[in-house]
Scaffold this motif. Structure first.
Motif, short mmCIF file in Angstrom:
data_model
loop_
_atom_site.label_atom_id
_atom_site.label_comp_id
_atom_site.label_asym_id
_atom_site.label_seq_id
_atom_site.Cartn_x
_atom_site.Cartn_y
_atom_site.Cartn_z
N ASN A 54 0.85 -1.18 0.00
CA ASN A 54 0.00 0.00 0.00
C ASN A 54 0.89 1.24 0.00
N PHE A 55 0.71 2.12 -0.99
CA PHE A 55 1.53 3.34 -1.05
C PHE A 55 0.81 4.55 -0.47
N GLY A 56 -0.34 4.32 0.14
CA GLY A 56 -0.84 5.30 1.10
C GLY A 56 -1.90 6.30 0.67
N TRP A 57 -2.01 6.58 -0.62
CA TRP A 57 -2.99 7.58 -1.03
C TRP A 57 -4.41 7.03 -0.87
N PRO A 58 -5.37 7.75 -0.28
CA PRO A 58 -5.20 9.09 0.28
C PRO A 58 -5.02 9.08 1.80
N VAL A 59 -4.60 7.94 2.36
CA VAL A 59 -4.51 7.85 3.82
C VAL A 59 -3.32 8.63 4.34
N VAL A 60 -2.21 8.48 3.64
CA VAL A 60 -0.96 9.07 4.10
C VAL A 60 -0.33 9.82 2.95
N SER A 61 0.10 11.02 3.22
CA SER A 61 0.81 11.74 2.17
C SER A 61 1.64 12.84 2.79
N TYR A 62 2.68 13.22 2.08
CA TYR A 62 3.51 14.33 2.56
C TYR A 62 2.88 15.67 2.27
N GLY A 63 2.01 15.71 1.29
CA GLY A 63 1.29 16.94 1.05
C GLY A 63 -0.11 16.74 1.60
N THR A 64 -0.66 17.74 2.21
CA THR A 64 -2.01 17.56 2.73
C THR A 64 -2.92 18.62 2.17
N GLU A 65 -4.16 18.27 2.02
CA GLU A 65 -5.12 19.24 1.54
C GLU A 65 -5.93 19.71 2.73
N TYR A 66 -6.11 21.00 2.83
CA TYR A 66 -6.86 21.54 3.93
C TYR A 66 -8.33 21.26 3.68
N ASP A 67 -8.95 20.51 4.58
CA ASP A 67 -10.33 20.12 4.29
C ASP A 67 -11.32 20.97 5.06
N GLY A 68 -10.91 22.14 5.47
CA GLY A 68 -11.84 23.04 6.13
C GLY A 68 -11.66 23.05 7.63
N GLY A 69 -11.71 21.90 8.27
CA GLY A 69 -11.60 21.86 9.72
C GLY A 69 -10.16 21.69 10.16
N SER A 70 -9.56 20.61 9.73
CA SER A 70 -8.18 20.37 10.14
C SER A 70 -7.48 19.61 9.04
#
Ligand code: HEC
Length: 466
Positions: A349-365
Motif C-alpha cells: 500500500n503506497f498510502g494515497w489518500p490515507v498518508v501523504s507528505y502533502g495535505t489538503e486543507y479540508d476546512g476543519g483540520s
C-alpha cells in the motif's frame, strides 16, 4: 416591509464580509502581516530570502506546519500555536510554499543558457531539435532499426525515420481525447524483433445513459508496415467513470517479461485507491497477452482484482525498471507538496489518500499522518510539487556523469529533474534544461541517446553530450 429589507441588507452585508474574509487576496495579505509580525525579526524582512534558503527541517507542508506549530527542542519559543490558529498556520505554510514556487521559477528562468548549451554537473549538453509543431507527444519508443515511434495524445501514432520523415501508423484504437485523456504511452514487446507486437495505453470510452464514461486501457497489436493489425484490449481498468483526468497510463516491462500498467485514481480518491477490487489508483501486473501471472499478490482473494500489484496511488505518470536491481520505480503526482518517487513493492500500500507528505486543507483540520507501519514511504518527494511525468534511467556511456541516474520530467516547472542515484539511494536532485517546456516523456534510443518530449508547444529533443 422595511424590516425585511433591512434584514436582507444585513444578510447581504454579512455574506460579502464573510466572502471577503476568505478571498485569496485577504488570505494573502493576512499571511503577509503574520509573517512580518511573528517571523520577520528572525527569518529576515523579506520572505523571499527565507524561502530561498536550504532548509534543514524539511519543506513539505507537514514539516512546515510542524516547524511553526511545535518548533524544535533546541530552540526556545518556536511555538506559534498560541499566537496563530490552525487555519492561520495553514495559510502561512501556503504563503511559504507559494514563495518557494516563485523562487524556483525565478531560479530556473535565470539558469536558461543563451547559446543552447546546457552546463550541468559534469556534463555539457546541446539540444538537437528533432521535431516541432506537435500537439502533445506522450510516449516514445525506438524500433530495432532506431526509427522512433511516438504517440500524440490527440490519438495519433507516428513513425519517424532516420531522415526525420514522419509517417502515420494506422489502426490505432479510438480514444476519449478530453482533458487528460487520449492516446497515451507506447511500449514494444520484449521480443518485438521476432513478433512485431506493440502495446498502447489510452483512455477507453463507453456511453451509458447519455453520459460518457472513460477508463485506462491497454491495447496490444502487431505492427505490419505502418499498420496496426490483430489489435485488441488486453487490460481495462474497471470501473469506467465520468472523470476525464488522472489516467496514469504508463507502461513498463520487467526482466521477466511481465507488463506493469499504472492507473491513476480518476479523481475518486475515497472510492478507488484503497479498494483492491477497483482498477484505479493501482499499479497492475499482467503477462504479455493480458493474462494474470500466478504469483500476483492478490490472485487468491475474492475481493480483489487479480491484476493488482500495488495500491494507494494517486496519479502515477512515470514507470521505469532499475537497470541494476530490476526493481520497478515510479513517480506520481501527489497533492500540493507531495509528489513522490517510489520503489514499487509487490502487494504493498503506497498510502494515497490515507498518508501523504502533502495535505489538503479540508476546512476543519488537516490529516497529519505521514507514516503508518503498513504503508510504504516514498524514496523521496518533491516540494514544491514539480508534477512529474515520464521516467527513465540513464544506462549508456554517452553521459558518464549521469550514468545510473534517474530522469524525471517536470510538467509544472518545465525542466528535466536528474535524481542523482547511488544504487538505489537518492543523493540529490539537479535541474536540467530549465524552461525547456512542459515535459511529458523521456526515452532512450538504441544507441543510448536521451530524448525528451515537451508540450504546449509540442516538441521532441535529443540531448547531445559535448
Ligand atoms: C525568535 C526567532 C524566530 C522567530 C520569531 C521565528 N523563527 Fe522560525 N526558526 C528560528 C530558528 C533559530 C530556526 C532554526 C534554524 C535551524 O535549525 O537552522 C527556525 C526554523 C524555522 C523553520 C524550519 C527551517 C528549516 O531549516 O527547516 C521554519 C519553517 C520556520 N522557522 C518558520 C517560522 C515561521 C513561519 C515563523 C513565524 C510564524 C518563525 N519561524 C518565527 C527562529 C525563529
Amino acid at each position: 416591509m422595511i424590516k425585511y429589507g433591512l434584514l436582507l441588507f444585513s444578510a447581504l452585508l454579512l455574506l460579502t464580509f464573510c466572502h471577503r474574509e476568505n478571498s485569496p487576496e485577504r488570505i494573502l495579505s493576512s499571511s503577509k502581516a503574520h509573517y512580518k509580525k511573528q517571523c520577520a525579526s528572525c527569518h529576515g524582512a523579506s520572505v523571499e530570502d527565507f524561502t530561498k534558503k536550504e532548509w534543514k527541517h524539511g519543506n513539505s507542508r507537514l514539516e512546515l506546519i510542524n516547524s511553526i506549530k511545535n518548533g524544535f527542542p533546541d530552540i526556545a519559543g518556536h511555538n506559534f500555536s498560541e499566537k496563530l490558529n490552525e487555519r492561520q498556520i495553514f495559510n502561512l505554510s501556503n504563503y511559504l510554499l507559494d514563495n518557494m514556487v516563485a523562487n524556483k521559477e525565478k531560479m530556473l528562468q535565470n539558469a536558461v543558457p543563451k547559446d543552447n548549451k546546457y552546463v550541468s554537473e559534469g556534463m555539457t549538453i546541446v539540444l538537437d531539435t528533432i521535431l516541432t509543431d506537435l500537439e502533445n507527444p506522450w510516449g516514445i519508443v525506438f524500433l530495432p532499426n532506431n526509427d522512433m515511434l511516438f504517440t500524440e495524445r490527440i490519438g495519433k501514432l507516428w513513425r519517424l525515420d532516420g531522415n526525420k520523415k514522419k509517417t502515420e501508423i494506422t489502426g490505432v484504437p479510438p480514444s476519449l481525447v478530453e482533458s487528460q485523456g487520449g492516446l497515451l504511452d507506447i511500449k514494444l514487446h520484449p521480443k518485438f524483433e521476432s513478433n512485431r507486437i506493440i502495446y498502447l495505453t489510452y483512455s477507453k470510452t463507453k456511453d451509458s445513459l447519455g453520459s460518457t464514461y472513460g477508463t485506462t486501457a491497454v491495447y496490444r497489436a502487431r505492427l505490419d508496415n505502418d499498420k496496426l493489425v490483430d489489435g485488441k484490449d488486453i487490460f481495462v481498468a474497471e470501473p469506467y467513470t465520468k472523470a476525464f483526468h488522472h489516467y496514469g497510463g504508463r507502461l513498463a516491462f520487467d526482466r521477466n517479461g511481465y507488463l506493469y500498467v499504472s492507473v491513476g485514481d480518476r479523481g475518486g480518491k475515497d472510492d478507488y485507491p484503497q479498494f483492491l477490487d477497483k482498477g484505479p489508483g493501482k499499479i497492475h501486473r499482467i503477462k504479455d497477452d493480458g493474462s494474470i501471472p500466478a504469483d500476483n499478490p492478490f490472485i487468491n482473494r475474492k475481493d480483489a482484482m487479480a491484476s493488482v500489484w500495488s495500491y494507494g496511488h494517486r496519479n502515477p505518470q512515470g514507470l521505469a525498471i532499475h537497470p541494476q536491481t530490476g526493481e520497478l520505480w515510479e513517480t506520481e503526482h501527489g497533492p500540493r507538496g507531495g509528489d513522490e518517487v517510489n520503489m514499487i513493492q509487490k502487494g504493498k500500500n503506497f498510502g494515497w489518500p490515507v498518508v501523504s507528505y502533502g495535505t489538503e486543507y479540508d476546512g476543519g483540520s488537516f490529516t497529519s499522518i505521514t507514516r503508518r507501519d503498513d504503508i510504504i514511504n516514498p524514496i523521496d518527494y518533491w516540494v514544491p510539487s514539480i508534477a512529474p511525468c515520464g521516467l527513465a534511467f540513464v544506462t549508456s556511456d554517452l553521459y558518464p556523469a549521469w550514468k545510473g541516474d534517474l530522469l524525471a520530467g517536470s510538467l509544472r516547472f518545465r525542466y528535466l529533474d536528474r535524481c542523482d542515484l547511488e544504487g538505489s539511494k537518492l543523493l540529490k536532485h539537479e535541474q536540467l534544461l530549465p524552461q525547456i517546456g512542459r515535459m511529458r516523456c523521456i526515452a532512450i534510443d538504441n544507441k543510448g541517446y536521451i530524448y525528451v518530449a515537451v508540450e504546449e508547444p509540442g516538441m521532441i529533443f535529443r540531448l547531445m553530450p559535448q
